[in-house]
Design a protein around this motif. Structure first.
Motif, PDB file in Angstrom:
ATOM      1  N   THR A  35       0.884  -1.289  -0.054  1.00 54.03           N
ATOM      2  CA  THR A  35       0.059  -0.062  -0.036  1.00 54.03           C
ATOM      3  C   THR A  35       0.829   1.352   0.099  1.00 54.03           C
ATOM      4  OG1 THR A  35      -1.669  -1.231   1.242  1.00 54.03           O
ATOM      5  CG2 THR A  35      -1.939   1.408   1.031  1.00 54.03           C
ATOM      6  N   LYS A  36       1.873   1.084   0.732  1.00 53.02           N
ATOM      7  CA  LYS A  36       2.736   2.491   0.967  1.00 53.02           C
ATOM      8  C   LYS A  36       3.654   2.591  -0.242  1.00 53.02           C
ATOM      9  CE  LYS A  36       2.892   2.240   6.120  1.00 53.02           C
ATOM     10  NZ  LYS A  36       3.785   2.328   7.315  1.00 53.02           N
ATOM     11  N   ASN A  37       3.874   1.357  -1.046  1.00 60.76           N
ATOM     12  CA  ASN A  37       4.947   1.667  -2.128  1.00 60.76           C
ATOM     13  C   ASN A  37       4.256   0.957  -3.462  1.00 60.76           C
ATOM     14  OD1 ASN A  37       7.809   2.169  -0.448  1.00 60.76           O
ATOM     15  ND2 ASN A  37       6.499   0.726   0.541  1.00 60.76           N
ATOM     16  N   SER A  38       3.047   1.470  -3.251  1.00 59.98           N
ATOM     17  CA  SER A  38       2.248   0.499  -4.642  1.00 59.98           C
ATOM     18  C   SER A  38       2.934   0.768  -6.107  1.00 59.98           C
ATOM     19  CB  SER A  38       0.778   1.193  -4.715  1.00 59.98           C
ATOM     20  OG  SER A  38       0.911   2.745  -4.934  1.00 59.98           O
ATOM     21  N   LEU A  39       3.456   1.871  -6.470  1.00 56.08           N
ATOM     22  CA  LEU A  39       4.265   2.256  -7.477  1.00 56.08           C
ATOM     23  C   LEU A  39       5.271   1.100  -7.993  1.00 56.08           C
ATOM     24  CD1 LEU A  39       4.232   5.973  -8.057  1.00 56.08           C
ATOM     25  CD2 LEU A  39       2.539   4.569  -8.850  1.00 56.08           C
ATOM     26  N   GLY A  40       5.876   0.766  -6.995  1.00 58.07           N
ATOM     27  CA  GLY A  40       7.097  -0.184  -7.251  1.00 58.07           C
ATOM     28  C   GLY A  40       6.930  -1.402  -6.738  1.00 58.07           C
ATOM     29  N   TYR A  41       5.610  -1.735  -6.156  1.00 54.00           N
ATOM     30  CA  TYR A  41       5.426  -3.175  -5.677  1.00 54.00           C
ATOM     31  C   TYR A  41       5.020  -4.104  -6.763  1.00 54.00           C
ATOM     32  CZ  TYR A  41       4.048  -6.655  -2.237  1.00 54.00           C
ATOM     33  OH  TYR A  41       3.983  -7.793  -1.417  1.00 54.00           O
ATOM     34  N   ASN A  42       5.588  -5.502  -6.678  1.00 56.28           N
ATOM     35  CA  ASN A  42       5.324  -6.546  -7.790  1.00 56.28           C
ATOM     36  C   ASN A  42       5.309  -7.789  -7.076  1.00 56.28           C
ATOM     37  OD1 ASN A  42       5.812  -5.138 -10.885  1.00 56.28           O
ATOM     38  ND2 ASN A  42       7.061  -4.468  -9.069  1.00 56.28           N
ATOM     39  N   LEU A  43       4.016  -8.510  -7.214  1.00 58.28           N
ATOM     40  CA  LEU A  43       4.064  -9.717  -6.461  1.00 58.28           C
ATOM     41  C   LEU A  43       4.259 -10.684  -7.722  1.00 58.28           C
ATOM     42  CD1 LEU A  43       1.859 -11.267  -3.826  1.00 58.28           C
ATOM     43  CD2 LEU A  43       2.075 -12.718  -5.795  1.00 58.28           C
ATOM     44  N   TYR A  44       5.170 -11.694  -7.442  1.00 56.98           N
ATOM     45  CA  TYR A  44       5.842 -12.690  -8.243  1.00 56.98           C
ATOM     46  C   TYR A  44       5.117 -13.985  -7.871  1.00 56.98           C
ATOM     47  CZ  TYR A  44       8.937  -9.940 -11.242  1.00 56.98           C
ATOM     48  OH  TYR A  44       9.536  -8.934 -11.976  1.00 56.98           O
TER      49      TYR A  44
END
Length: 284
Positions: free
Chosen positions: A242-251
């Motif tokens: 939530t705090k880092n949504s632009l850089g967050y990726n779930l693989y």
């Protein structure tokens, strides 16, 4: 309009599903089409497509019970209550299958050689209800009134540290190869396995980079089973996404048994997944 499935028909199709699943868990080959042909005379003029659809319904039941399903039988929900009840009942008298599942989810895992790891990337599965189904945490998911077991074996697999570590190595190799393929060698050399250097508290496992050099925070979730297998996320992971949504990726790494594949979900988890709350904290 076709008539509903009888108790005897449902018992036959579930028993056949269990035979195939046991073969898959034991690494034995089997032919789904041949199984349907052999099963057909036991059923009331059911088409091959109808039998296949029922097997897919069973896959959905298995997931709801916290159990793996047969690869290739995509889970289809909206199944009849009789199907779930019959599946639970037959599981009670299937100790060999339950033992095979237990052994499978707990055994160690190693990263296998892949000729071209970039080919492992696939698109996410088509969303159900506009989302990908996951669970909020590991405890309490899959509780049912079934007598056969209160163990959630998908949860147990999610706790398999050997499998998790192998999945992270797979993603590390994928990310390094991806960046080198676009000649971002300096970025490839700086990839960090945060789960090892900082610990599990960070909210993600790997720090990589996008093409422009911006951070790519990667959380890795690995399963031996199919692409539709639900996974588990923690409150910490949700908060970080939530705090880092632009850089967050779930693989999501899946089918790790033979030929690992992965798909990627970008952004905050509560926007790209359906989060099913499965446990409540109580206090007085």
């Amino acid at each position: 309009m076709s008539k509903g499935w009888s108790k005897e028909e449902v018992e036959s199709v579930v028993a056949d599903y269990f035979k195939m699943l046991l073969s898959e868990l034991e690494g034995k080959s089997f032919n789904k089409t041949e199984h349907r042909k052999i099963l057909s005379p036991q059923l009331a003029d059911r088409s091959m497509g109808s039998i296949e659809f029922k097997h897919q319904n069973i896959s959905a039941v298995m997931i709801d019970l916290g159990l793996p399903y047969i690869t290739g039988y995509k889970p289809r929900g909206n199944y009849q209550g009789l199907l779930k009840k019959t599946t639970e009942t037959l599981l009670e008298s299937s100790p060999e299958l339950i033992h095979a599942i237990k052994m499978d989810v707990e055994k160690g895992a190693e990263l296998q050689h892949i000729d071209n790891i970039l080919d492992a990337f696939v698109l996410p599965p088509a969303p159900q209800n506009n989302s990908t189904s996951v669970c909020e945490n590991l405890s309490g998911y899959g509780e049912t009134d079934s007598k056969f077991s209160k163990v959630n074996y998908l949860e147990r697999e999610a706790r398999n540290t050997s499998l998790g570590a192998a999945g992270e190595k797979f993603v590390l190799e994928y990310e390094k190869t991806r960046l080198m393929s676009i000649e971002k060698f300096n970025f490839a050399d700086r990839i960090e396995q945060v789960s090892e250097t900082r610990g599990d508290w960070a909210g993600y496992d790997i720090r990589s980079f996008n093409d422009n050099g911006s951070d790519r925070f990667i959380e890795v979730k690995t399963t031996r089973y199919g692409i539709e297998t639900p996974f588990f996320v923690t409150k910490n992971e949700l908060g970080f996404s939530t705090k880092n949504s632009l850089g967050y990726n779930l693989y999501r790494v899946f089918s790790f048994r033979k030929a690992p594949k992965l798909f990627m979900l970008q952004g905050r988890l509560d926007k790209v997944c359906t989060l099913d709350p499965v446990q409540f904290r109580a206090h007085v």
